[in-house]
Design a protein around this motif. Structure first.
Motif, short mmCIF file in Angstrom:
data_model
loop_
_atom_site.label_atom_id
_atom_site.label_comp_id
_atom_site.label_asym_id
_atom_site.label_seq_id
_atom_site.Cartn_x
_atom_site.Cartn_y
_atom_site.Cartn_z
N THR A 40 -12.16 -16.02 -20.72
CA THR A 40 -13.12 -16.14 -21.81
C THR A 40 -13.84 -17.48 -21.69
O THR A 40 -13.42 -18.39 -20.96
N ALA A 41 -14.92 -17.59 -22.44
CA ALA A 41 -15.66 -18.86 -22.44
C ALA A 41 -14.80 -20.00 -22.94
O ALA A 41 -15.00 -21.16 -22.57
N ASP A 42 -13.80 -19.68 -23.78
CA ASP A 42 -12.91 -20.72 -24.31
C ASP A 42 -12.03 -21.32 -23.23
O ASP A 42 -11.45 -22.39 -23.42
N ASP A 84 -23.24 -17.72 -24.82
CA ASP A 84 -23.12 -17.69 -26.29
C ASP A 84 -22.44 -18.94 -26.81
O ASP A 84 -22.86 -19.54 -27.82
N ARG A 85 -21.36 -19.35 -26.13
CA ARG A 85 -20.65 -20.55 -26.55
C ARG A 85 -21.52 -21.79 -26.38
O ARG A 85 -21.55 -22.68 -27.25
N ALA A 128 -24.05 -22.10 -29.05
CA ALA A 128 -23.44 -22.60 -30.29
C ALA A 128 -23.24 -24.11 -30.23
O ALA A 128 -23.18 -24.79 -31.27
#
Length: 424
Positions: A351-353, A400-401, A404
């Motif tokens: 994930t982007a995290d 997307d991250r 933000a």
């Protein structure tokens, strides 16, 4: 000792990190960034060694690691590339992926193969200087090298394979028609590993013959010694089925003939249709009672095979058999080469995290393990490959991250060796 199958682990070298440095020289004002690139990690390379006949060198050492690239330095000095590791194997070795069993390379068709590629070296800060960003204080880390577990499997390169039950005279036949010196004795399982010999059948005609250790009933399921060596018949263009027709050991030649063919069929159905000559051996001890031989000949010839009466020990009928084999080989296709069918698994996106995203001097830097693995497969000189990377970043929610976090159209993103402007 004959070793024909091993599992090894290989790890290519990691790329060296790029350097952050600035030019410092007397009388040179504002020299600017001059950090060099990191060196490339070393590769794991497999090469054919004609002098080798087994995989014995891999019996005790199973892990191989190439050298890492050195980090970049100031004065635009690039780091030294990592040292390659060269693995030498016999001709005819198959390289298979351990997890999928896919064929990566047949070393009978190539002299060398890059098994694992080293990681790219990271860029130094000299690459990130622009008219508006004249003192970039960041660089890129090197990418990790490829790591994998593979199986090395030797399949002998022979034109003719000798098959048959133990103690029927295969080794004796090989020693008579060639200069090979296999172990010969009057008890079963004398031969514990395949032997090769070059057979000369007249001027300008020769072929390689392999003596495959005795196959017994149930060999295709792991019985006896033959199951370990059935793989060596795979490449043989012609089989010579040696059968003891003397009855000296109380065996039925017809039953032996059918039993061996059944084992070949169970191991690989294609082997059952491989061209085959039948050598009725030990005819010199039959005496006047030829009923066993006559019954065997009638049975085998009714199934479309040609029978040659021989005595390997007494050198009878050998010339006719070898000339017949040489004649058949002229019309048969060359030794089989396995096509590579290994498909590299898709990179499992995190994930982007899972990524480290930071902005320095107006440039967005992205790092992370799964991204490094993805980037290692991207050819930045190819448009389609770059679009594939962009698509994966969108699917992984990276953009997307970043939006933000403040990413805007026209901002610069840096990933490995690629720098591009972002537009949603």
């Amino acid at each position: 000792m004959f070793v024909d199958k091993v599992t090894i682990t290989v790890k290519a070298g990691d790329g060296g990190n790029g350097a952050v440095a600035f030019h410092r020289e007397k009388y040179v004002a504002s020299g600017g960034p001059d950090g060099g690139d990191g060196g490339r990690g070393g590769d794991i390379i497999v090469k054919v060694d004609p002098s080798m006949s087994t995989l014995m060198d891999f019996r005790y050492k199973r892990k191989f690691t190439a050298g890492n690239g050195m980090p970049g330095q100031g004065k635009r000095c690039s780091g030294k590339d990592g040292a390659d590791v060269i693995l030498r194997v016999p001709k005819g070795t198959l390289i298979k992926d351990k997890e999928t069993a896919g064929v990566m390379q047949d070393m009978s068709a190539a002299d060398s193969f890059v098994l694992a590629r080293g990681g790219r070296g990271g860029w130094g800060n000299k690459h990130f200087a622009t008219p508006t960003r004249q003192t970039p204080r960041f660089a890129k880390p090197g990418l990790p090298g490829e790591a994998r577990e593979v199986v090395l499997e030797l399949k002998l390169l022979a034109d003719v394979g000798l098959v048959g039950f133990p103690n029927v005279g295969k080794s004796t036949l090989l020693s008579v028609v060639s200069r090979a010196h296999p172990k010969i004795a009057d008890y079963p399982f004398t031969t514990l590993y395949p032997n090769l010999g070059v057979v000369y059948a007249g001027e300008g005609s020769s072929f390689v013959m392999a003596d495959i250790p005795g196959i017994i009933e149930g060999a295709s399921e792991g019985a006896g010694l033959g199951h370990d060596f059935l793989r060596h018949i795979d490449r043989c263009r012609l089989l010579i089925h040696v059968v003891d027709v003397s009855g000296s050991e109380g065996r039925d030649p017809i039953a032996d003939f059918e039993s061996i063919n059944a084992e070949l069929r169970e191991y690989n159905p294609e082997l059952a249709s491989r061209p085959q000559l039948v050598a009725a051996n030990k005819c010199d001890v039959l005496g006047d009672d030829r009923q066993l031989l006559d019954d065997f000949r009638a049975y085998v010839e009714a199934r479309g095979y040609t029978v040659y009466e021989i005595s390997a020990a007494a050198h009878q009928g050998i010339k006719e058999l070898t000339y017949a084999a040489a004649g058949m080989l002229k019309d048969l296709p060359p030794v089989m080469v396995y096509e590579a069918d290994y498909v590299a698994p898709e990179v499992k996106l995190g994930t982007a995290d899972d990524l480290t995203i930071r902005q320095e001097d107006g440039v967005w830097l992205i790092n992370g393990d799964w991204l490094d693995r993805l980037v290692a497969r991207v050819n930045f000189a190819d448009y389609e490959s770059r679009m594939y990377l962009d698509r994966k970043l969108r699917e992984g929610g990276v953009y997307d991250r970043m939006e933000a976090m403040g990413l805007q159209d026209g901002d610069t993103i840096s990933i490995a060796e690629l720098q591009f402007e972002y537009y949603s």
